[in-house]
Design an enzyme around this catalytic site. Sequence first.
Site, short mmCIF file in Angstrom:
data_model
loop_
_atom_site.label_atom_id
_atom_site.label_comp_id
_atom_site.label_asym_id
_atom_site.label_seq_id
_atom_site.Cartn_x
_atom_site.Cartn_y
_atom_site.Cartn_z
N THR A 185 -44.72 4.95 -11.48
CA THR A 185 -44.98 6.40 -12.12
C THR A 185 -43.56 6.83 -12.45
O THR A 185 -42.43 6.32 -11.64
CB THR A 185 -45.51 7.23 -11.08
OG1 THR A 185 -44.44 7.52 -9.90
CG2 THR A 185 -46.87 6.88 -10.32
N GLU A 330 -51.56 6.64 -10.37
CA GLU A 330 -52.08 6.48 -8.95
C GLU A 330 -53.40 6.27 -8.87
O GLU A 330 -54.17 5.92 -7.83
CB GLU A 330 -51.51 7.70 -7.96
CG GLU A 330 -50.22 7.34 -7.72
CD GLU A 330 -49.11 8.27 -8.66
OE1 GLU A 330 -49.61 8.47 -9.88
OE2 GLU A 330 -48.15 8.86 -8.21
N LYS A 439 -44.14 31.13 -11.33
CA LYS A 439 -44.60 31.98 -10.25
C LYS A 439 -43.95 33.33 -10.59
O LYS A 439 -42.71 33.50 -10.62
CB LYS A 439 -44.04 31.32 -8.90
CG LYS A 439 -44.58 29.96 -8.59
CD LYS A 439 -43.95 29.41 -7.45
CE LYS A 439 -44.27 28.07 -7.39
NZ LYS A 439 -43.88 27.03 -8.11
N TRP A 444 -49.63 33.33 -10.06
CA TRP A 444 -49.14 32.11 -10.82
C TRP A 444 -49.74 32.26 -12.34
O TRP A 444 -50.75 32.56 -12.54
CB TRP A 444 -50.13 30.82 -10.27
CG TRP A 444 -49.34 30.17 -8.88
CD1 TRP A 444 -48.17 30.94 -8.14
CD2 TRP A 444 -50.01 29.20 -8.49
NE1 TRP A 444 -47.88 30.14 -7.23
CE2 TRP A 444 -48.90 29.06 -7.18
CE3 TRP A 444 -50.74 28.07 -8.46
CZ2 TRP A 444 -48.87 27.99 -6.16
CZ3 TRP A 444 -50.78 27.21 -7.41
CH2 TRP A 444 -50.14 27.18 -6.42
#
Length: 546
Positions: A185, A330, A439, A444
Amino acid sequence: MEGLMQDWPLLVHTVLDHASTYHGDREIVSRTVEGPIHRYTYKDLNARSKQLASVVEKLGIKHGDVIGTMAWNGYRHMEVWYGLMGVGAIAHTLNPRLFAEQLDYIINHAEDKAFFLDLTFVPILEAIQDKLPTIETFVIMTDEDHMPDTSLRNATCYETLIADGDPEFAWPRLDENTACGMCYTSGTTGNPKGVVYSHRSNVLHALSSCAGDAVALKSTDAIMPVVPMFHANAWSFVYSSPMCGAKMVMPGPLMDGASIYELLETEKVTLTAAVPTIWLMLLQHLEETKAPLPHLERVVIGGSACPPAMIEAFEKNYGTDVIHAWGMTEMSPLGTLCTFKGGLDHLSEDELWEIKKKQGRPPYSVEMKITGDDGNELPRDGVAFGNLKVRGPAVARAYFKNEGGEILDEDGFFDTGDVSTLDEYGYMNITDRSKDVIKSGGEWISSIDLENLAVAHPDVAEAAVIGIAHPKWDERPLLICVLKEGTSPSKEDIIEFMTGKIAKWWMPDDVAFIDEIPHTATGKISKLTLRETFKDYELPTVQAAE
Ligand code: ADP
């Protein structure tokens, strides 16, 4: 009591056996690095993969060895995957767009024993080979006529190597849990980490991706995976296409709009897949040339959020169905695909459009939940958003050499690092990567939602939103735009276009125009680079707050 079914290990070569027996004459068409278009069949792929498998011992390659590959999507790269995996070696794909230091790190960490590369990448490997002591042999994937004059250690010509190989080679019967593939990754934080796939996980993942409600592959399809084999397994098409007997079209090194269009047309491609940046180039090409797109039935778009404007452009202008998909290295990588399911007939067109824009729902074999920071599961109501966690037979349980330590929660779920909602119908919508979410005042703001809205402006070619430090609100959004050629809207024009379409407090505090948005090696907007570029940026709202 045990079931009385046969013990038939899920090995990737069984996919090739099937394709060559039942779809032996289906074509694989590749644009080669050398130039010409190459054509052969699944029978040929099978025979040549076996030829390679039968000779790799000569290079000292044996069961359990990790072998690097750096190559475009093409027939030889597929042979290398199948040939190596079939003898229990591990094909480790390297992304040529990574920096030299990242490549060094990854190749040494994986301890690649040999390395297969396309001609294009000879200079990259020549420059770093002295730092790669584990690699004993470099195999250049070309024929004698095209062998370059190279300083690569034990440089070997691929065609010469396999020429005396045995096309009838008998695959060893491996345990289905044997490792067969590896991909690191990109590691936006910390070092890159190796994900190790098994034969079993690859076969199961390919099976579930073929399902009617997923990609719905058929032998009548002509598939062009533009997503590279070095980016999360080309989303499984190297396995799923032969599994279904679909014709394959491999684009090789050319991924600009005109080259992709040429193959879509000449090879009558019905299904294709790639990240949004590729489709941005194709759509621009189509707009400029006014060319039609008569054969393409569906396009899988994922890797980063597909802007709704892109879905509209494909569907309304060309009648091509967009399948928005989400996944990660993944997860082998497919996690969700957005196709309509049964039982949604009661929804209005607007409600269906709201679903269409989402990242989709998981096929069988992917479990999914969202949790709050306390680890408790959040409701599936399409409103609550939290950490997206996944579990399944093709999801990583650890990284190579146990980098990063324990990666599963106590129930065996892997935290994706994404923040999302799940709705009552099972559709998942990514709010953001947890590190990219803005934030503001304890709440959010989704950078993806703002980006999607900005690119719907007719003059905006690409947009990125990052959080900029703010004394009062902690962070406030800055919208960064690349404009389409020949346009010059003002900041106010863009803000006015967005007004009324989002909550007022989500509105970016400022708009910046730049010439090009930086991308990562896997085609995502590099927020890291943008945050670095704009680290001293002062928002006009800061003084007002002080
Ligand atoms: P990298 O190595 O760059 O992390 P991956 O391809 O594994 O490469 O990246 C996976 C991540 O990409 C996901 O966790 C998610 O943040 C993002 N991603 C993938 N598909 C989508 C999508 N359709 N919408 C939004 N984000 C996506």
